[in-house]
Design a protein around this motif. Structure first.
Motif, PDB file in Angstrom:
ATOM      1  N   VAL A   7      56.143  34.929 -32.188  1.00  0.00           N
ATOM      2  CA  VAL A   7      56.015  33.489 -31.997  1.00  0.00           C
ATOM      3  C   VAL A   7      55.508  32.941 -33.318  1.00  0.00           C
ATOM      4  N   LEU A   8      56.113  31.879 -33.810  1.00  0.00           N
ATOM      5  CA  LEU A   8      55.678  31.281 -35.065  1.00  0.00           C
ATOM      6  C   LEU A   8      54.902  30.006 -34.753  1.00  0.00           C
ATOM      7  N   ILE A  28      50.215  38.684 -27.479  1.00  0.00           N
ATOM      8  CA  ILE A  28      51.557  38.194 -27.792  1.00  0.00           C
ATOM      9  C   ILE A  28      51.666  38.135 -29.317  1.00  0.00           C
ATOM     10  N   PRO A  29      52.609  38.868 -29.895  1.00  0.00           N
ATOM     11  CA  PRO A  29      52.720  38.882 -31.357  1.00  0.00           C
ATOM     12  C   PRO A  29      53.090  37.503 -31.908  1.00  0.00           C
ATOM     13  N   TYR A  30      52.350  37.088 -32.923  1.00  0.00           N
ATOM     14  CA  TYR A  30      52.611  35.785 -33.519  1.00  0.00           C
ATOM     15  C   TYR A  30      52.390  35.851 -35.021  1.00  0.00           C
ATOM     16  N   ALA A  31      52.960  34.856 -35.686  1.00  0.00           N
ATOM     17  CA  ALA A  31      52.750  34.660 -37.117  1.00  0.00           C
ATOM     18  C   ALA A  31      52.422  33.192 -37.307  1.00  0.00           C
ATOM     19  N   ALA A  32      51.684  32.901 -38.355  1.00  0.00           N
ATOM     20  CA  ALA A  32      51.356  31.513 -38.689  1.00  0.00           C
ATOM     21  C   ALA A  32      52.146  31.116 -39.924  1.00  0.00           C
ATOM     22  N   ILE A  33      52.484  29.840 -40.002  1.00  0.00           N
ATOM     23  CA  ILE A  33      53.160  29.306 -41.173  1.00  0.00           C
ATOM     24  C   ILE A  33      52.206  28.335 -41.862  1.00  0.00           C
ATOM     25  N   LYS A  71      60.351  31.956 -30.701  1.00  0.00           N
ATOM     26  CA  LYS A  71      59.997  30.559 -30.453  1.00  0.00           C
ATOM     27  C   LYS A  71      59.048  30.056 -31.529  1.00  0.00           C
ATOM     28  N   VAL A  72      59.119  28.759 -31.793  1.00  0.00           N
ATOM     29  CA  VAL A  72      58.293  28.132 -32.826  1.00  0.00           C
ATOM     30  C   VAL A  72      57.491  27.003 -32.182  1.00  0.00           C
ATOM     31  N   TYR A  73      56.182  26.995 -32.453  1.00  0.00           N
ATOM     32  CA  TYR A  73      55.283  25.958 -31.948  1.00  0.00           C
ATOM     33  C   TYR A  73      54.614  25.290 -33.142  1.00  0.00           C
ATOM     34  N   LEU A  74      54.958  24.033 -33.365  1.00  0.00           N
ATOM     35  CA  LEU A  74      54.423  23.287 -34.497  1.00  0.00           C
ATOM     36  C   LEU A  74      53.465  22.218 -33.981  1.00  0.00           C
ATOM     37  N   PHE A  75      52.196  22.397 -34.260  1.00  0.00           N
ATOM     38  CA  PHE A  75      51.192  21.410 -33.879  1.00  0.00           C
ATOM     39  C   PHE A  75      51.117  20.388 -35.004  1.00  0.00           C
ATOM     40  N   GLU A  76      51.390  19.147 -34.677  1.00  0.00           N
ATOM     41  CA  GLU A  76      51.512  18.103 -35.684  1.00  0.00           C
ATOM     42  C   GLU A  76      50.160  17.544 -36.111  1.00  0.00           C
ATOM     43  N   LYS A  77      49.974  17.517 -37.413  1.00  0.00           N
ATOM     44  CA  LYS A  77      48.855  16.789 -38.016  1.00  0.00           C
ATOM     45  C   LYS A  77      49.427  15.716 -38.942  1.00  0.00           C
ATOM     46  N   SER A  78      50.549  16.051 -39.569  1.00  0.00           N
ATOM     47  CA  SER A  78      51.233  15.160 -40.493  1.00  0.00           C
ATOM     48  C   SER A  78      52.713  15.125 -40.119  1.00  0.00           C
ATOM     49  N   LEU A  79      53.251  13.934 -39.928  1.00  0.00           N
ATOM     50  CA  LEU A  79      54.671  13.790 -39.603  1.00  0.00           C
ATOM     51  C   LEU A  79      55.539  14.420 -40.683  1.00  0.00           C
TER      52      LEU A  79
END
Length: 136
Positions: A7-8, A28-33, A71-79
């Protein structure tokens, strides 16, 4: 052991950090971007095993990472940054991309870039995003 996609996650805020911790708790294996050194150090301090560093200004550097991206989960701080991450990640996976935002930025901006789900919420607990397919 079966090699599975990670999961990214982009976690520039408390909600994203809590989501990463939840993934870790559930094994759950994940990576951060991330896109800078300060963010890399902050995420590393949270215990992320895989961190993908991207230069968001150089499109020719957006190489597919060594780990398989699910799957990719992007938590928005900046549009702007979130849109750039969508552009980068869309070429890395055919799985759904989620943008989680507390702002009222138009959903169509993200949809036009290839986001599958835009979740507008100010909550801090996103355990509902962990679906059965991530646990297997």
């Amino acid at each position: 052991m079966v090699n599975r996609d990670v999961v990214l996650v982009s976690a520039p805020n408390v909600a994203g950090e809590r989501f990463m911790k939840l993934l870790k708790q559930k094994n759950i294996p994940y990576a951060a971007i991330v896109n800078n050194t300060a963010e890399y150090e902050r995420i590393r301090g949270l215990g992320a095993e895989h961190i993908i560093v991207v230069n968001t200004t150089k499109e020719d550097s957006w190489l597919i990472p060594e780990v398989g991206v699910g799957k990719v989960y992007l938590f928005e701080k900046s549009l702007n940054l979130c849109c750039r991450y969508v552009q980068i990640c869309r070429s890395w996976t055919s799985k759904p991309i989620y943008v989680i935002t507390g702002s009222q930025n138009p959903r169509n901006v993200y949809k036009s870039l290839g986001v599958d789900y835009v979740i507008h919420s100010g909550a801090q607990d996103y355990g509902f995003l962990i679906t059965d397919d991530l646990k297997s």
